[in-house]
Write an enzyme that holds these catalytic residues in place. Structure first.
Site, PDB file in Angstrom:
ATOM      1  N   THR A  88     -40.985   0.839 -10.257  1.00 25.97           N
ATOM      2  CA  THR A  88     -41.371  -0.357  -9.496  1.00 25.97           C
ATOM      3  C   THR A  88     -41.575  -1.491 -10.505  1.00 25.97           C
ATOM      4  O   THR A  88     -42.709  -1.906 -10.770  1.00 25.97           O
ATOM      5  CB  THR A  88     -42.659  -0.127  -8.682  1.00 25.97           C
ATOM      6  OG1 THR A  88     -43.698   0.360  -9.562  1.00 25.97           O
ATOM      7  CG2 THR A  88     -42.430   0.881  -7.583  1.00 25.97           C
ATOM      8  N   GLU A 148     -50.143   8.597  -9.962  1.00 26.60           N
ATOM      9  CA  GLU A 148     -50.213   9.439 -11.165  1.00 26.60           C
ATOM     10  C   GLU A 148     -51.085   8.766 -12.211  1.00 26.60           C
ATOM     11  O   GLU A 148     -51.207   7.547 -12.254  1.00 26.60           O
ATOM     12  CB  GLU A 148     -48.800   9.694 -11.712  1.00 26.60           C
ATOM     13  CG  GLU A 148     -47.970   8.451 -11.984  1.00 26.60           C
ATOM     14  CD  GLU A 148     -48.256   7.827 -13.324  1.00 26.60           C
ATOM     15  OE1 GLU A 148     -48.830   8.526 -14.198  1.00 26.60           O
ATOM     16  OE2 GLU A 148     -47.925   6.651 -13.508  1.00 26.60           O
ATOM     17  N   LYS A 201     -55.149   2.831  -8.465  1.00 29.33           N
ATOM     18  CA  LYS A 201     -54.244   2.977  -9.605  1.00 29.33           C
ATOM     19  C   LYS A 201     -54.122   1.655 -10.366  1.00 29.33           C
ATOM     20  O   LYS A 201     -54.232   1.606 -11.597  1.00 29.33           O
ATOM     21  CB  LYS A 201     -52.861   3.432  -9.117  1.00 29.33           C
ATOM     22  CG  LYS A 201     -51.778   3.443 -10.201  1.00 29.33           C
ATOM     23  CD  LYS A 201     -52.164   4.358 -11.364  1.00 29.33           C
ATOM     24  CE  LYS A 201     -51.177   4.243 -12.529  1.00 29.33           C
ATOM     25  NZ  LYS A 201     -49.894   4.867 -12.262  1.00 29.33           N
ATOM     26  N   CYS A 257     -46.385   0.820 -17.874  1.00 31.11           N
ATOM     27  CA  CYS A 257     -47.379   0.649 -16.812  1.00 31.11           C
ATOM     28  C   CYS A 257     -48.212  -0.622 -16.919  1.00 31.11           C
ATOM     29  O   CYS A 257     -48.196  -1.450 -16.004  1.00 31.11           O
ATOM     30  CB  CYS A 257     -48.313   1.871 -16.786  1.00 31.11           C
ATOM     31  SG  CYS A 257     -47.494   3.412 -16.321  1.00 31.11           S
ATOM     32  N   LYS A 260     -46.605  -4.336 -16.191  1.00 28.44           N
ATOM     33  CA  LYS A 260     -46.169  -4.588 -14.816  1.00 28.44           C
ATOM     34  C   LYS A 260     -47.308  -4.415 -13.815  1.00 28.44           C
ATOM     35  O   LYS A 260     -47.379  -5.137 -12.812  1.00 28.44           O
ATOM     36  CB  LYS A 260     -44.998  -3.677 -14.443  1.00 28.44           C
ATOM     37  CG  LYS A 260     -45.332  -2.230 -14.210  1.00 28.44           C
ATOM     38  CD  LYS A 260     -44.118  -1.438 -13.751  1.00 28.44           C
ATOM     39  CE  LYS A 260     -44.475   0.014 -13.431  1.00 28.44           C
ATOM     40  NZ  LYS A 260     -45.388   0.129 -12.271  1.00 28.44           N
ATOM     41  N   ARG A 325     -40.262   0.588 -23.766  1.00 27.19           N
ATOM     42  CA  ARG A 325     -40.426  -0.381 -22.679  1.00 27.19           C
ATOM     43  C   ARG A 325     -41.669  -1.244 -22.918  1.00 27.19           C
ATOM     44  O   ARG A 325     -42.766  -0.730 -23.088  1.00 27.19           O
ATOM     45  CB  ARG A 325     -40.530   0.333 -21.327  1.00 27.19           C
ATOM     46  CG  ARG A 325     -39.215   0.914 -20.839  1.00 27.19           C
ATOM     47  CD  ARG A 325     -39.385   1.688 -19.559  1.00 27.19           C
ATOM     48  NE  ARG A 325     -40.124   2.925 -19.771  1.00 27.19           N
ATOM     49  CZ  ARG A 325     -40.435   3.789 -18.804  1.00 27.19           C
ATOM     50  NH1 ARG A 325     -40.080   3.523 -17.551  1.00 27.19           N
ATOM     51  NH2 ARG A 325     -41.095   4.901 -19.074  1.00 27.19           N
TER      52      ARG A 325
END
Length: 437
Positions: A88, A148, A201, A257, A260, A325
């Site tokens: 995503t 997660e 999350k 993570c 973004k 990334r």
């Protein structure tokens, strides 16, 4: 195990870890990915990511026949619970791009049987699970938010020994089906609404980002007042209300993570008339770290970046992974290169890094750390690989006698570097009686 048949869509870090770890437990798992070359490699027992313990778990699952990989979504037709683990990424406005999630959900609606459960592991904005539930409900399929909390470099261990498992759904039966797949080793089970699970999350990752940026700001302050950030954060971390995690300064935070997810959380808040000033500030602090490294180099070497040869040790976003990334290491390299510096880079996982990624960051790859540091004006530690502490710094000094060693991660022993005859510069640290930060 429970006898529940499991599907996993997406074989990236989260999806592959999920499939492999369930498979090693004897759960019947089918993993689907659109990349046929990746599927072939995984069925041959060769992992596509560098993650401690993953290769052994992969081969164990394949050997028992519990685990198999395919590019055919139709293989999920008989699955009871399917975990969606697709990207995503950030859109231009900071929102989460849900194209892959929506495409997968549409396909699952066509393939799965009534009574099946779709568990969303992909990080999605508040309201996504409920919206997909409404879409799938006429077909008798349920959706659960199951975020997660895996750390790259520790993903297998985190899956095996989780600190919590979240099941977000108003449907008790669907939530129970997901919990049964995990079994007794799921850790504390937190059941809540899908909206709470989705936001939890984002909130968790944003808090870690805020904490990390605060540590970097403290390091900058320590350098100016003569304090040692390692001593300051050691005191802070001893307070169990704070804890020591994410208090180590560095060149910034990155990975798949935090960048973004903080952007998406800020976007969601703005859409609902809320300003998350703390998260916006931590993002601004993070964006400034590459410039801070550049300023430290020019100030310490006395050289302009246009004539500086810089060696970057560490290119991945963190140690024990091959993932680049949103790597802060590459952000620093790109900034130095754009200002005219010649940047050579080495990383223990260099062979697994896409050369195009390095080229985009203006990095010339060198596959040996000693060759990479030859004739350098500055050696910058950008990733906390423990191997860098074991380098022969006297050998580095022989071929780069005037180099400054900028340790953005504070992983080196300053005395060792100093005895080698090199100038050591820590990140907000003191060294002996001399200020080196």
């Amino acid at each position: 195990m429970s006898g529940i048949r499991v599907g996993v869509v997406g074989a990236g870090y989260v999806g592959l870890t999920t499939a492999v770890c369930f498979g090693e437990r004897g759960v019947d798992v089918v993993s689907v990915d659109v990349d046929r070359a990746k599927v072939e490699r995984l069925n041959a027992g060769r992992p596509t990511i560098a993650e401690p313990g993953l290769a052994e778990a992969l081969r164990a699952g394949l050997a028992t026949g519990a685990l198999r990989f395919t590019a055919d979504p139709g293989a999920l037709a008989d699955r009871d619970v399917v975990f969606v683990c697709v990207p995503t990424p950030s859109a231009a406005d900071g929102s989460a791009d849900l194209g892959a999630v929506e495409s997968v959900a549409e396909r699952l609606g066509e393939v799965l049987s009534p009574g099946a459960v779709v568990a969303l592991k992909s990080t999605v904005p508040v309201g996504t699970t409920r919206r997909l539930s409404a879409t799938l409900a006429p077909r008798g399929i349920h959706a659960v938010s199951n975020p997660e909390f895996l750390r790259e470099g520790h993903a297998v261990d985190d899956f095996r020994q989780p600190d919590r498992m979240v099941a977000g759904s108003d449907d008790a039966g669907a939530a129970e089906a997901v919990c049964r797949v995990y079994g007794a080793r799921s850790g504390p089970i937190l059941r809540m609404s899908p909206e709470s699970a989705e936001l939890a999350k984002y909130a968790s990752n944003a808090f870690l980002a805020v904490k990390s940026s605060y540590a970097n700001s403290l390091a900058a302050l320590c350098a100016n007042v003569g304090a040692d950030v390692s001593e300051v954060t050691r005191c802070m971390g001893a307070d169990d209300r704070i804890g020591s995690a994410f208090l180590n300064p560095g060149p910034g935070w990155g990975g798949s993570c935090l960048p973004k997810d903080t952007a998406a959380l800020v976007h969601t808040a703005r859409m609902h008339g809320v300003t998350l000033a703390e998260v916006e500030a931590c993002r601004a602090t993070n964006a400034a770290q590459a410039g801070r490294v550049a300023d430290a180099l020019t100030r310490t070497t006395g050289l302009p970046l246009t004539s500086m040869r810089v060696t970057a040790l560490g290119l991945t976003f963190k140690a024990h992974t091959s993932d680049t990334r949103d790597s802060p290491a590459l952000s620093v390299c790109a900034h130095l290169g754009s200002e005219g510096a010649h940047v050579q880079g080495y990383d223990p996982e260099l062979a697994a890094i896409d050369p195009d990624v390095l080229a985009a960051a203006r990095v010339t790859a060198v596959d040996d750390p000693y060759r990479a540091t030859k004739a350098a004006d500055a050696v910058v530690i950008l990733t906390e690989w423990p191997e860098f502490g074991d380098l022969d710094w006297a050998m580095v000094a022989e071929q780069s006698p005037d180099a400054v060693v900028l340790d953005t991660r504070n992983v080196l022993d300053p005395d060792v570097v100093d005895r080698a005859g090199l100038r050591y510069l820590g990140n907000g640290r003191m060294f002996g009686n001399r200020r080196r930060g």
